[in-house]
Design an enzyme around this catalytic site. Structure first.
Site, PDB file in Angstrom:
ATOM      1  N   LYS A 197       0.792  -1.232   0.000  1.00 30.44           N
ATOM      2  CA  LYS A 197       0.000   0.000   0.000  1.00 30.44           C
ATOM      3  C   LYS A 197       0.825   1.284   0.000  1.00 30.44           C
ATOM      4  O   LYS A 197       1.783   1.404   0.759  1.00 30.44           O
ATOM      5  CB  LYS A 197      -0.900   0.012   1.231  1.00 30.44           C
ATOM      6  CG  LYS A 197      -1.896  -1.119   1.229  1.00 30.44           C
ATOM      7  CD  LYS A 197      -2.972  -0.878   2.284  1.00 30.44           C
ATOM      8  CE  LYS A 197      -3.932  -2.040   2.332  1.00 30.44           C
ATOM      9  NZ  LYS A 197      -3.762  -2.861   3.520  1.00 30.44           N
ATOM     10  N   GLY A 350      11.254  -6.524   7.600  1.00 30.76           N
ATOM     11  CA  GLY A 350       9.919  -6.920   7.146  1.00 30.76           C
ATOM     12  C   GLY A 350       9.936  -7.978   6.052  1.00 30.76           C
ATOM     13  O   GLY A 350      10.736  -8.907   6.062  1.00 30.76           O
ATOM     14  N   GLY A 373       9.159  -2.155  10.852  1.00 28.69           N
ATOM     15  CA  GLY A 373       8.534  -0.872  11.186  1.00 28.69           C
ATOM     16  C   GLY A 373       9.563   0.151  11.650  1.00 28.69           C
ATOM     17  O   GLY A 373       9.506   1.323  11.276  1.00 28.69           O
TER      18      GLY A 373
END
Ligand SMILES: Nc1ncnc2c1ncn2[C@@H]1O[C@H](COP(=O)(O)OP(=O)(O)O)[C@@H](O)[C@H]1O
Ligand SMILES: O=C(OP(=O)(O)O)[C@H](O)COP(=O)(O)O
Length: 393
Positions: A197, A350, A373
């Site tokens: 996204k 990640g 993150g």
């Protein structure tokens, strides 16, 4: 770095509360990937070698302030003990009488692991009382939990108000590598941003557009940019409300002289599965009923050649749905190109870290961050509370 490090601390005979990130993948009650435990070993070994009494604390998962039997740290303690080659005492409580007894029995060089700190609601609330409980256990605080450095919690930030507080060796390395990349990069400097996204990568794209020479866009978020350039994207991922932002980013790239690179061809699919029908098409020809799930061969080659010519490459986010073999080629190609380039290569945790591991290239990267993150927030230019709270030199 202007924060105290382990080298600045006198720890012999002292109790050191060391926050680590042992938030590791588990399967059937066993640790299925011990990368984060191994990454914390240098700090633990250094403290042991210096004669400290080492109290380790970590979270595991998101138990939301309640005890969750499947998120206890026993299996982690066992794996740590095997890796260290010494006994690691593990308590079933985060603090209290059992912990106090264990603390009283510690000798120099001993290692103790307290229970999952997120079993206590005060951890994530950064409750000052819990921070004091932690501080009361020790003389000195070390934060080596880079993966949790973007969290202002009792064991990552609150505790540092009460004790001399330093960065651990892993934290120091992560901050050095990522910090140097952003402040004094070797050029050409290329960043590769993928993943699902746009929404999750706004900050990092914005910040990197002030730093890089090339910005490669891939993954699901590329289709919002492709649509913003006027192409039809069929059923591919689209964030309608981010179209204007995508246009602003393209304008910023132009203004800053950044070469922003998008896919020129893609793999489209009629179903989200490994045995779907697929086609390679140029972005001008994405069919209305199909979904683009990976970058195509011309794009792979284009990205490879830019990576090969770069002196520094940072990568965050897969190029396609790499979990499905049919759509893994783009992500594999980028991983391979990074393994082969002479440039310095940094993987921002990640899914990208999982991908280079899965495809067997992890050892060929210069730095694979242990924080997803956390590295993203760092690359956005944000201050990490777990670092900010530590003592200045
Ligand atoms: N073209 C695509 N369409 C749909 N999903 C995609 C596409 N490309 C990548 N993805 C998905 O994006 C996910 C990773 O996104 P994200 O969480 O943003 O990355 P990261 O964890 O690296 O930050 C993966 O699960 C992957 O399957
Ligand atoms: O695994 C973690 O995050 P990451 O997958 O973004 O690296 C860290 O341990 C932080 O965990 P959290 O996102 O539950 O605070």
């Amino acid at each position: 770095m202007n924060k105290k490090t382990i080298a600045d601390l006198e720890v012999k005979g002292k109790k050191v509360f060391c926050r680590v990130d042992f938030n590791v993948p588990m399967s059937n009650g066993e640790v299925s990937d011990d990368t984060r435990i191994r990454a914390a070993l240098p700090t633990i070994q250094k403290l042991v070698e210096k004669g400290a009494q080492v109290i380790l604390a970590s979270h595991l998962g998101r138990p939301k302030g309640e005890v969750a039997e499947d998120l206890r740290l026993d299996a982690v303690a066992k794996r740590l003990s095997d890796l260290l080659g010494q006994i690691v005492t593990k308590t079933d409580e985060v603090y209290g009488e059992e912990v106090n007894r264990a603390l009283a029995e510690m000798a120099d060089g001993d290692v103790l692991l307290i229970e999952n700190v997120r079993f206590h609601p005060g951890e994530e609330n950064n409750d000052p009382e819990l921070a004091k409980e932690f501080a009361n256990m020790a003389d000195v605080y070390v934060n080596d939990a880079f993966g949790a450095a973007h969290r202002a919690h009792a064991s990552t930030a609150g505790i540092a108000e009460h004790l001399p507080a330093a960065v651990g060796l892993l934290m120091e390395k992560e901050l050095d590598v990522l910090g140097k990349a952003l402040s004094d990069p070797e050029r050409p400097f290329t960043a590769i941003i993928g993943g699902a996204k746009v929404k999750d990568k706004i900050g990092v794209i914005d910040h990197l557009l002030d730093k890089v020479d090339h910005l490669i866009i891939g993954g699901g978020l590329a289709y919002t940019f492709i649509k913003a350039r006027g192409y039809e994207i069929g059923k591919s991922l689209l964030e309608e409300d981010k179209l204007d932002l995508a246009k602003q980013f393209m304008k910023k790239a132009e203004d800053n002289g950044v070469d922003m690179i998008m896919p020129v061809d893609v793999i489209v699919s009629d179903d989200f599965s490994n045995d779907a029908n697929t086609k390679e098409v140029d972005i001008e020809n994405i069919p209305a009923d199909w979904e683009a799930l990976d970058i195509g061969p011309k794009t792979r080659e284009k990205y490879r050649s830019i990576i090969a010519d770069s002196q520094l490459v940072i990568w965050n986010g897969p190029m396609g749905v790499f979990e499905l073999e049919t759509f893994a080629n783009g992500t594999k190609a980028v991983a391979k190109a990074m393994a082969e380039t002479e440039g310095y290569t940094v993987i921002g945790g990640g899914d990208s870290a999982a991908a280079v591991e899965k495809f067997g290239y992890a050892d060929q990267m210069d730095h694979v961050s242990t924080g997803g993150g956390a590295s993203l927030e760092f690359m956005e230019g944000k201050i990490l509370p777990g670092v900010d709270a530590l003592s200045d030199k």
